[in-house]
Design a protein around this motif. Structure first.
Motif, PDB file in Angstrom:
ATOM      1  N   ILE A  31      -8.673  15.412   2.617  1.00 52.97           N
ATOM      2  CA  ILE A  31      -7.558  14.854   3.390  1.00 52.97           C
ATOM      3  C   ILE A  31      -6.477  15.913   3.538  1.00 52.97           C
ATOM      4  CG2 ILE A  31      -5.765  13.091   3.400  1.00 52.97           C
ATOM      5  CD1 ILE A  31      -7.722  11.418   1.702  1.00 52.97           C
ATOM      6  N   SER A  32      -6.077  16.180   4.783  1.00 51.76           N
ATOM      7  CA  SER A  32      -4.987  17.126   5.033  1.00 51.76           C
ATOM      8  C   SER A  32      -3.635  16.476   4.769  1.00 51.76           C
ATOM      9  CB  SER A  32      -5.021  17.625   6.476  1.00 51.76           C
ATOM     10  OG  SER A  32      -6.254  18.226   6.765  1.00 51.76           O
ATOM     11  N   SER A  33      -3.479  15.221   5.217  1.00 54.70           N
ATOM     12  CA  SER A  33      -2.223  14.506   4.986  1.00 54.70           C
ATOM     13  C   SER A  33      -2.455  13.006   5.120  1.00 54.70           C
ATOM     14  CB  SER A  33      -1.147  14.948   5.980  1.00 54.70           C
ATOM     15  OG  SER A  33      -1.492  14.558   7.291  1.00 54.70           O
ATOM     16  N   ALA A  34      -1.594  12.247   4.474  1.00 56.88           N
ATOM     17  CA  ALA A  34      -1.594  10.789   4.584  1.00 56.88           C
ATOM     18  C   ALA A  34      -0.146  10.343   4.643  1.00 56.88           C
ATOM     19  CB  ALA A  34      -2.295  10.156   3.385  1.00 56.88           C
ATOM     20  N   SER A  35       0.188   9.510   5.615  1.00 63.45           N
ATOM     21  CA  SER A  35       1.582   9.063   5.732  1.00 63.45           C
ATOM     22  C   SER A  35       1.633   7.608   6.175  1.00 63.45           C
ATOM     23  CB  SER A  35       2.346   9.940   6.727  1.00 63.45           C
ATOM     24  OG  SER A  35       1.764   9.855   8.008  1.00 63.45           O
ATOM     25  N   LEU A  36       2.587   6.894   5.605  1.00 62.47           N
ATOM     26  CA  LEU A  36       2.865   5.520   6.001  1.00 62.47           C
ATOM     27  C   LEU A  36       4.088   5.519   6.896  1.00 62.47           C
ATOM     28  CD1 LEU A  36       2.426   3.643   2.615  1.00 62.47           C
ATOM     29  CD2 LEU A  36       0.960   3.481   4.614  1.00 62.47           C
ATOM     30  N   VAL A  89       0.847  -1.195   0.000  1.00 60.94           N
ATOM     31  CA  VAL A  89       0.000   0.000   0.000  1.00 60.94           C
ATOM     32  C   VAL A  89       0.880   1.243   0.000  1.00 60.94           C
ATOM     33  CG1 VAL A  89      -1.642   1.336   1.386  1.00 60.94           C
ATOM     34  CG2 VAL A  89      -1.955  -1.111   1.113  1.00 60.94           C
ATOM     35  N   THR A  90       0.501   2.229  -0.819  1.00 53.26           N
ATOM     36  CA  THR A  90       1.225   3.496  -0.900  1.00 53.26           C
ATOM     37  C   THR A  90       0.389   4.605  -0.263  1.00 53.26           C
ATOM     38  OG1 THR A  90       0.259   4.111  -3.019  1.00 53.26           O
ATOM     39  CG2 THR A  90       2.280   2.776  -3.088  1.00 53.26           C
ATOM     40  N   GLU A  91       1.016   5.760  -0.041  1.00 56.23           N
ATOM     41  CA  GLU A  91       0.283   6.913   0.478  1.00 56.23           C
ATOM     42  C   GLU A  91      -0.816   7.318  -0.487  1.00 56.23           C
ATOM     43  OE1 GLU A  91       3.049  10.005   1.568  1.00 56.23           O
ATOM     44  OE2 GLU A  91       3.935   8.764   3.139  1.00 56.23           O
ATOM     45  N   GLU A  92      -0.577   7.163  -1.773  1.00 56.17           N
ATOM     46  CA  GLU A  92      -1.590   7.482  -2.773  1.00 56.17           C
ATOM     47  C   GLU A  92      -2.794   6.543  -2.648  1.00 56.17           C
ATOM     48  OE1 GLU A  92      -3.249   9.995  -5.077  1.00 56.17           O
ATOM     49  OE2 GLU A  92      -1.192  10.310  -4.414  1.00 56.17           O
ATOM     50  N   ASP A  93      -2.554   5.277  -2.335  1.00 53.14           N
ATOM     51  CA  ASP A  93      -3.651   4.333  -2.106  1.00 53.14           C
ATOM     52  C   ASP A  93      -4.500   4.772  -0.908  1.00 53.14           C
ATOM     53  OD1 ASP A  93      -2.814   2.638  -4.205  1.00 53.14           O
ATOM     54  OD2 ASP A  93      -1.502   1.507  -2.848  1.00 53.14           O
ATOM     55  N   LEU A  94      -3.836   5.214   0.161  1.00 53.82           N
ATOM     56  CA  LEU A  94      -4.555   5.702   1.341  1.00 53.82           C
ATOM     57  C   LEU A  94      -5.401   6.921   0.990  1.00 53.82           C
ATOM     58  CD1 LEU A  94      -2.140   5.557   4.415  1.00 53.82           C
ATOM     59  CD2 LEU A  94      -4.187   4.215   3.997  1.00 53.82           C
ATOM     60  N   ARG A  95      -4.791   7.870   0.265  1.00 53.55           N
ATOM     61  CA  ARG A  95      -5.525   9.067  -0.145  1.00 53.55           C
ATOM     62  C   ARG A  95      -6.751   8.707  -0.978  1.00 53.55           C
ATOM     63  NH1 ARG A  95      -3.487  14.014   0.555  1.00 53.55           N
ATOM     64  NH2 ARG A  95      -1.346  14.192   1.265  1.00 53.55           N
ATOM     65  N   ALA A  96      -6.601   7.773  -1.891  1.00 46.24           N
ATOM     66  CA  ALA A  96      -7.714   7.372  -2.751  1.00 46.24           C
ATOM     67  C   ALA A  96      -8.844   6.753  -1.928  1.00 46.24           C
ATOM     68  CB  ALA A  96      -7.227   6.403  -3.819  1.00 46.24           C
ATOM     69  N   VAL A  98      -3.872   9.101   8.634  1.00 45.94           N
ATOM     70  CA  VAL A  98      -4.536  10.017   7.709  1.00 45.94           C
ATOM     71  C   VAL A  98      -5.119  11.139   8.545  1.00 45.94           C
ATOM     72  CG1 VAL A  98      -6.431  10.294   6.073  1.00 45.94           C
ATOM     73  CG2 VAL A  98      -5.077   8.205   6.055  1.00 45.94           C
ATOM     74  N   GLU A  99      -4.865  12.365   8.144  1.00 45.42           N
ATOM     75  CA  GLU A  99      -5.382  13.540   8.838  1.00 45.42           C
ATOM     76  C   GLU A  99      -6.507  14.132   8.006  1.00 45.42           C
ATOM     77  OE1 GLU A  99      -5.630  16.305  11.861  1.00 45.42           O
ATOM     78  OE2 GLU A  99      -3.995  14.846  11.819  1.00 45.42           O
ATOM     79  N   MET A 100      -7.679  14.298   8.635  1.00 43.72           N
ATOM     80  CA  MET A 100      -8.819  14.934   7.983  1.00 43.72           C
ATOM     81  C   MET A 100      -9.259  16.113   8.840  1.00 43.72           C
ATOM     82  SD  MET A 100     -10.963  11.608   6.649  1.00 43.72           S
ATOM     83  CE  MET A 100     -11.914  12.457   5.411  1.00 43.72           C
ATOM     84  N   SER A 101      -9.501  17.262   8.208  1.00 46.77           N
ATOM     85  CA  SER A 101      -9.822  18.471   8.965  1.00 46.77           C
ATOM     86  C   SER A 101     -11.257  18.493   9.478  1.00 46.77           C
ATOM     87  CB  SER A 101      -9.538  19.715   8.130  1.00 46.77           C
ATOM     88  OG  SER A 101     -10.228  19.633   6.911  1.00 46.77           O
ATOM     89  N   ASN A 102     -12.171  17.836   8.794  1.00 49.47           N
ATOM     90  CA  ASN A 102     -13.578  17.829   9.190  1.00 49.47           C
ATOM     91  C   ASN A 102     -13.864  16.568  10.010  1.00 49.47           C
ATOM     92  OD1 ASN A 102     -16.437  17.241   9.089  1.00 49.47           O
ATOM     93  ND2 ASN A 102     -16.606  18.880   7.577  1.00 49.47           N
TER      94      ASN A 102
END
Length: 90
Positions: free
Chosen positions: A27-32, A12-19, A47-51
């Motif tokens: 999404i504010s940020s996603a990090s592995l 899994v990549t950060e892009e997979d998490l974002r998707a 994964v950081e979400m502002s709402n």
């Protein structure tokens, strides 16, 4: 809200998490988290979400759902507890 995502496949990549999370909101940020020596994934991330309402919906909607063959564990991240100081090596 900071969201813990565990039991991830090592591919899994950060892009997979974002998707996966972007269907629930912004999404504010996603990090592995990776091993500092090998650079390989440790199988979890954040994964950081502002709402908060969107984050709650993402947690409920994605927990125990498959991503690249493994069911993710998704919940609100807990603050990191302080670690005890290490004794010096002599």
């Amino acid at each position: 809200m900071n969201i813990y995502v565990g039991n991830l496949a090592y591919s899994v990549t950060e892009e997979d998490l974002r998707a996966a999370f972007s269907t629930y909101g912004e999404i504010s940020s996603a990090s592995l988290i990776t091993d500092k020596f090998t650079g390989n994934s440790k199988g979890f991330g954040f994964v950081e979400m502002s709402n908060n309402a969107e984050a709650d919906a993402a947690i409920k909607g994605l927990n125990e759902t498959p991503l690249k063959g493994r069911n993710m564990k998704v919940n609100e991240a807990k603050p990191r507890s302080p670690r005890p100081a290490r004794a010096p090596r002599w």
